[in-house]
Design a protein around this motif. Structure first.
Motif, PDB file in Angstrom:
ATOM      1  N   GLY A 154      -1.202  -3.697   3.441  1.00 55.90           N
ATOM      2  CA  GLY A 154      -1.151  -3.740   1.983  1.00 55.90           C
ATOM      3  C   GLY A 154      -2.493  -4.161   1.416  1.00 55.90           C
ATOM      4  N   VAL A 155      -2.485  -4.831   0.260  1.00 58.88           N
ATOM      5  CA  VAL A 155      -3.719  -5.307  -0.368  1.00 58.88           C
ATOM      6  C   VAL A 155      -4.097  -6.647   0.262  1.00 58.88           C
ATOM      7  CG1 VAL A 155      -4.831  -6.001  -2.525  1.00 58.88           C
ATOM      8  CG2 VAL A 155      -3.147  -4.135  -2.527  1.00 58.88           C
TER       9      VAL A 155
ATOM     10  N   TYR B 161       0.864  -1.186   0.000  1.00 57.66           N
ATOM     11  CA  TYR B 161       0.000   0.000   0.000  1.00 57.66           C
ATOM     12  C   TYR B 161       0.897   1.231   0.000  1.00 57.66           C
ATOM     13  CZ  TYR B 161      -3.199   3.660   1.568  1.00 57.66           C
ATOM     14  OH  TYR B 161      -3.931   4.805   1.662  1.00 57.66           O
TER      15      TYR B 161
ATOM     16  N   SER C  23      -0.724   0.888   4.982  1.00 61.17           N
ATOM     17  CA  SER C  23       0.687   0.562   4.753  1.00 61.17           C
ATOM     18  C   SER C  23       1.135  -0.660   5.544  1.00 61.17           C
ATOM     19  CB  SER C  23       1.564   1.767   5.138  1.00 61.17           C
ATOM     20  OG  SER C  23       1.331   2.150   6.482  1.00 61.17           O
TER      21      SER C  23
ATOM     22  N   ASP D 151      -2.950   2.454  -3.697  1.00 54.59           N
ATOM     23  CA  ASP D 151      -3.765   2.878  -2.564  1.00 54.59           C
ATOM     24  C   ASP D 151      -5.180   2.378  -2.871  1.00 54.59           C
ATOM     25  OD1 ASP D 151      -4.855   4.632  -4.420  1.00 54.59           O
ATOM     26  OD2 ASP D 151      -4.066   6.453  -3.487  1.00 54.59           O
ATOM     27  N   CYS D 152      -6.145   2.629  -1.972  1.00 55.59           N
ATOM     28  CA  CYS D 152      -7.454   1.981  -2.129  1.00 55.59           C
ATOM     29  C   CYS D 152      -8.141   2.333  -3.447  1.00 55.59           C
ATOM     30  CB  CYS D 152      -8.354   2.317  -0.943  1.00 55.59           C
ATOM     31  SG  CYS D 152      -8.766   4.073  -0.781  1.00 55.59           S
TER      32      CYS D 152
ATOM     33  N   ALA E 274      -6.998  -2.287  -0.801  1.00 55.75           N
ATOM     34  CA  ALA E 274      -5.682  -1.817  -0.330  1.00 55.75           C
ATOM     35  C   ALA E 274      -5.950  -1.066   0.962  1.00 55.75           C
ATOM     36  CB  ALA E 274      -5.032  -0.922  -1.382  1.00 55.75           C
TER      37      ALA E 274
END
Length: 277
Positions: A259-260, A178, A256, A189-190, A253
């Motif tokens: 992550g995903v 992320y 940090s 990112d998301c 995501a």
């Protein structure tokens, strides 16, 4: 006549019970003060008076004037100091009030500027959303007509095929890092992940979560289908998005640290969902 009448008495002359005190004082022309004390006897042959002179300080008219002048000067200086103190206090108060007024004026100006900037951004975002909706509608119509002809031979609907591609893509990204602002291919990112997933099927989505949360038709969380966009927060003001992949699971995501990831809806229940396909 007595035989003793011609003989002078050997007794000392008696002093009178009364005493006369005389004082002469001069304060002008430098005349010295004189103090005389004399004792007198009651007899005809009184004793010689005794006189003693004492010198006392003399206060002249010039010295008195100087003292008065000094007192007036001291009083005037005190009055000047008091007046200056009052002026200084008034100046300090005025400066403080002016500073406060300036600070308030700056705050009001900043607030107006911020409000104007937010209004401008909102107008731009609204225009962008309208343009994106137009693009999505045109793309969806084109995709339906293109794949509709092939569905007769494959037996697979357009929505199912596109949704399957989106689900397959996001699941393949599980484990990716992320990074804020990233859109792939190794980090997301998301909203970057959702945008990249829909790009696989030719759908151009807005870049940020707020806009993605209103990019399609709002659907109930009880009637989700694979490929639907999940959002957290309000529609139009969402702070996070993900993709529903079926069986009560979603891929997103997250942050940090993770992550995903692929998680059940219960892990982080979404606020709502939109359907683009």
């Amino acid at each position: 006549m007595s035989h003793t009448a011609h003989i002078r008495s050997h007794r000392k002359p008696r002093r009178s019970a009364s005493t006369t005190v005389a004082m002469r004082a001069g304060v002008a022309g430098g005349v010295l003060s004189t103090l005389a004390v004399a004792g007198a006897s009651g007899s005809a042959s009184a004793a010689e008076p005794v006189t003693q002179t004492l010198e006392l300080p003399t206060l002249t008219a010039e010295m008195a004037a100087q003292v008065a002048q000094s007192a007036d000067a001291t009083q005037q200086a005190a009055a000047n100091y008091e007046l200056q103190a009052e002026r200084d206090a008034a100046a300090a108060k005025a400066a403080k009030e002016a500073k406060a007024d300036l600070k308030e004026a700056k705050a009001k100006a900043a607030a107006k500027k911020k409000a104007a900037e937010e209004a401008r951004k909102e107008a731009a975002a609204r225009a962008a959303r309208d343009a994106e909706r137009t693009t999505l509608t045109a793309t969806s119509d084109t995709g339906s007509s293109d794949t509709g002809s092939s569905s007769a031979s494959t037996g697979t609907s357009t929505a199912t095929g596109s949704a399957a591609a989106i689900v397959s893509f996001v699941k393949a990204q599980v484990g990716a890092a992320y990074v804020s602002g990233a859109t792939g291919p190794s980090a997301y990112d998301c909203s970057g992940l959702v945008q990249a997933a829909y790009k696989q099927v030719g759908v151009s989505l807005p870049r940020v979560s707020q806009d993605q949360s209103v990019a399609g038709t709002q659907v109930s969380l009880d009637s989700l289908q694979p490929g639907d966009i999940l959002y957290w927060g309000g529609a139009g003001s969402a702070y996070h998005v993900g993709v529903y992949v079926g069986d009560g699971m979603f891929v997103g995501a997250q942050n940090s640290s993770t992550g995903v990831v692929e998680k059940p809806l219960s892990y982080d229940p979404p606020s709502g969902a939109v359907r683009v396909l």
